[in-house]
Design an enzyme around this catalytic site. Structure first.
Site, PDB file in Angstrom:
ATOM      1  N   GLU A  12       6.308  44.872  91.377  1.00 41.61           N
ATOM      2  CA  GLU A  12       5.701  45.144  90.077  1.00 41.61           C
ATOM      3  C   GLU A  12       5.090  43.857  89.549  1.00 41.61           C
ATOM      4  O   GLU A  12       5.766  42.834  89.453  1.00 41.61           O
ATOM      5  CB  GLU A  12       6.755  45.661  89.085  1.00 41.61           C
ATOM      6  CG  GLU A  12       6.195  45.880  87.682  1.00 41.61           C
ATOM      7  CD  GLU A  12       7.242  46.333  86.685  1.00 41.61           C
ATOM      8  OE1 GLU A  12       6.864  46.914  85.655  1.00 41.61           O
ATOM      9  OE2 GLU A  12       8.455  46.096  86.937  1.00 41.61           O
ATOM     10  N   GLU A  25      16.300  52.274  82.479  1.00 44.57           N
ATOM     11  CA  GLU A  25      14.839  52.274  82.568  1.00 44.57           C
ATOM     12  C   GLU A  25      14.449  50.907  83.093  1.00 44.57           C
ATOM     13  O   GLU A  25      14.514  49.910  82.386  1.00 44.57           O
ATOM     14  CB  GLU A  25      14.210  52.555  81.201  1.00 44.57           C
ATOM     15  CG  GLU A  25      12.752  53.002  81.310  1.00 44.57           C
ATOM     16  CD  GLU A  25      11.772  51.853  81.308  1.00 44.57           C
ATOM     17  OE1 GLU A  25      11.424  51.374  82.424  1.00 44.57           O
ATOM     18  OE2 GLU A  25      11.355  51.429  80.233  1.00 44.57           O
ATOM     19  N   GLY A  51      15.214  47.108  81.347  1.00 45.11           N
ATOM     20  CA  GLY A  51      14.997  45.753  81.821  1.00 45.11           C
ATOM     21  C   GLY A  51      14.711  45.718  83.304  1.00 45.11           C
ATOM     22  O   GLY A  51      14.183  46.677  83.877  1.00 45.11           O
ATOM     23  N   SER A  52      15.090  44.622  83.919  1.00 44.80           N
ATOM     24  CA  SER A  52      14.806  44.411  85.332  1.00 44.80           C
ATOM     25  C   SER A  52      15.743  45.222  86.214  1.00 44.80           C
ATOM     26  O   SER A  52      16.812  45.663  85.783  1.00 44.80           O
ATOM     27  CB  SER A  52      14.948  42.924  85.676  1.00 44.80           C
ATOM     28  OG  SER A  52      16.309  42.524  85.570  1.00 44.80           O
ATOM     29  N   CYS A  61       6.176  48.576  81.228  1.00 43.04           N
ATOM     30  CA  CYS A  61       6.792  49.170  82.409  1.00 43.04           C
ATOM     31  C   CYS A  61       5.950  50.306  82.973  1.00 43.04           C
ATOM     32  O   CYS A  61       5.824  50.460  84.192  1.00 43.04           O
ATOM     33  CB  CYS A  61       8.191  49.683  82.078  1.00 43.04           C
ATOM     34  SG  CYS A  61       9.337  48.396  81.552  1.00 43.04           S
ATOM     35  N   TRP A  89      12.437  42.541  75.903  1.00 48.50           N
ATOM     36  CA  TRP A  89      11.639  41.787  74.934  1.00 48.50           C
ATOM     37  C   TRP A  89      10.270  42.391  74.683  1.00 48.50           C
ATOM     38  O   TRP A  89       9.624  42.067  73.683  1.00 48.50           O
ATOM     39  CB  TRP A  89      11.452  40.341  75.418  1.00 48.50           C
ATOM     40  CG  TRP A  89      10.985  40.241  76.850  1.00 48.50           C
ATOM     41  CD1 TRP A  89      11.765  40.006  77.941  1.00 48.50           C
ATOM     42  CD2 TRP A  89       9.655  40.409  77.347  1.00 48.50           C
ATOM     43  NE1 TRP A  89      11.007  40.018  79.093  1.00 48.50           N
ATOM     44  CE2 TRP A  89       9.699  40.260  78.751  1.00 48.50           C
ATOM     45  CE3 TRP A  89       8.424  40.665  76.742  1.00 48.50           C
ATOM     46  CZ2 TRP A  89       8.573  40.364  79.565  1.00 48.50           C
ATOM     47  CZ3 TRP A  89       7.290  40.774  77.542  1.00 48.50           C
ATOM     48  CH2 TRP A  89       7.377  40.623  78.945  1.00 48.50           C
TER      49      TRP A  89
END
Length: 460
Positions: free
Chosen positions: A364, A236, A214-215, A270, A134
């Site tokens: 993170e 990623e 994403g996660s 990220c 998102w």
């Protein structure tokens, strides 16, 4: 409430909801994408496919304000940053228009024995599935769809559940672009699918590869399914990027770069700088100036001119960051600065004295939270930078060129930026190592991930 919905993070208001795709519709979408690949993508020239992407770039430029305003409504990105994202997406598409033929041209191989000739011809694999995040709804799609359509693949695109409006706006753009060059619209198909449905898509033999941003949890789940079905995956997964300051002739410039690298996209990037590792002799001055500049950026209306920090993308994102911050403090981290959350508006926070025994050392923080570390040497800085499960980007500030390259070589990361931040460009590869993922997007390397490098040997 629908699985796909636009919920304004500034107000919490649900602006629109969209139905999840049915199993029958999903089967039809996969079939149409496969037909588009077989009937168009693999039969036409690179130039033909590039013409479609050229129109996509043009329409992004024409509709930049409309697209940017959607992103603000969906995830709270400040408007000027949303406009920059749309512009960057257009530049990425244009890069593959301008360079696709050169990158995909036949590669001659010099034979060591025998007569005749041999070469490698690059061609698309088939249907690819993209699972998008998102936080950059246009940029992330551009770096996946742009190179892979030019390479000769067809795309099934699953957007993030909170970004359906931007996804449909892009679908309209791709539909119009396809029509303008006589291509089937199904060369790019948006699917509002559930996670369970995505598992069936990955298993479908017509789908040849998957790209996920994403996660870690999402990446691991997708990679497990893809591995079971022997599908290529590009991942990623995010990062906890170090910003290492060893020497500088401009401390104020370094501070401003550090702040910019942490605040980009409301701190929800990220490859944002998240851990600030500063040599002892500069630590006190940097910490004071960084904290002052960082906390000066207080959350504000993302549509207002000059806003640097809008709301976090959702209530769940704000809840998660608040819980992480509270846990770090309870485990002994020193609070250098901290404000009070208001709804999804989350003011900047600065921590110090984070130790390896704390969760915060290894997690993170996806929002405006920065951790300051003091080190006494280059070796200590490198060891601390590498003491993370992630390995996406990194930032090194030093006036010593030899030291810069020495540190760059020693850092476990997919990207190292020396004396600059926010320097991403269409021609530069993007990706990480360790738990930050595998594979590369952007630049020439993006075209190498999902293609058949087919050897053709011809007798003399």
């Amino acid at each position: 409430m629908s699985h796909y919905a636009v919920i304004n993070p500034s107000t919490g208001e649900t602006l629109s909801e969209y139905s999840t795709i049915t199993d029958a519709e999903l089967g039809a979408a996969t079939r149409s994408a496969s037909d588009a690949f077989e009937g168009w993508s693999r039969k036409v020239t690179v130039a033909d496919r590039a013409a479609l992407i050229a129109k996509v770039a043009e329409l992004h430029r024409e509709r930049r304000l409309e697209l940017a305003e959607i992103a603000v409504r969906e995830m709270g990105k400040p408007l000027d940053q949303a406009l920059s994202e749309v512009d960057f997406a257009a530049a990425i598409y244009q890069y593959y228009v301008d360079n696709g033929e050169m990158f995909l041209s036949d590669e001659q191989i010099e034979l060591s024995d025998g007569t005749g000739s041999a070469f490698v011809r690059r061609a698309g694999l088939g249907v690819l599935l993209g699972i998008m995040p998102w936080n950059f709804p246009y940029y992330q799609v551009a770096r996946f769809a742009g190179p892979n359509i030019v390479a000769g693949n067809a795309i099934l695109l699953k957007p993030a559940p909170q970004c359906p409006e931007s996804a449909l706006a892009m679908q309209t753009i791709f539909d119009e672009a396809a029509a303008s060059v006589g291509a089937p619209s199904a060369v790019y198909v948006t699917i509002f699918a559930t996670n369970e449905q995505i598992a069936t898509v990955i298993a479908d033999p017509r789908v040849q590869g998957v790209s996920v941003t994403g996660s870690e949890r999402a990446g691991a789940a997708v990679a497990e399914i893809a591995g079971k079905h022997l599908k290529k995956v590009v991942l990623e997964m995010g990062g906890s990027d170090p910003f290492i300051l060893l020497s500088t002739s401009d401390i104020d410039g370094a501070v401003q770069d550090a702040v910019s690298a942490r605040l980009d996209n409301n701190g929800q990037s990220c490859n944002a700088a998240k851990r600030f590792i500063v040599i002892d002799s500069l630590y006190e001055e940097f910490a004071a100036k960084f904290t002052a500049a960082f906390t000066a950026a207080q959350p504000a209306d993302p549509f207002a001119e000059g806003t640097l920090l809008g709301p976090l993308s959702s209530t769940s994102a704000a809840d998660r960051l608040e819980e992480q911050l509270g846990r770090a403090i309870s485990q002994g981290a020193t609070v250098v600065a901290k404000g009070e959350r208001s709804g999804n508006y989350f003011p900047p926070a600065v921590l110090a004295d984070v130790t390896p025994s704390m969760d915060a050392h290894h997690e993170e923080f996806f929002g405006p939270v920065a951790a300051l570390y003091r080190v006494s040497s280059e070796d200590e800085a490198i060891a601390l930078a590498n003491d993370t499960p992630f390995g996406l980007g990194s930032y090194v500030y030093t006036t010593d060129q030899e030291q810069a390259l020495r540190v760059a070589d020693a850092i476990d990361a997919g990207m190292v930026w020396i004396n600059l931040v926010l320097g991403d460009a269409a021609e530069l590869p993007f990706g990480g190592v360790k738990r930050s993922g595998s594979g590369r997007e952007m630049g020439r390397f993006a075209l190498e991930e999902f293609i058949n490098k087919k050897l053709i040997r011809i007798a003399g």
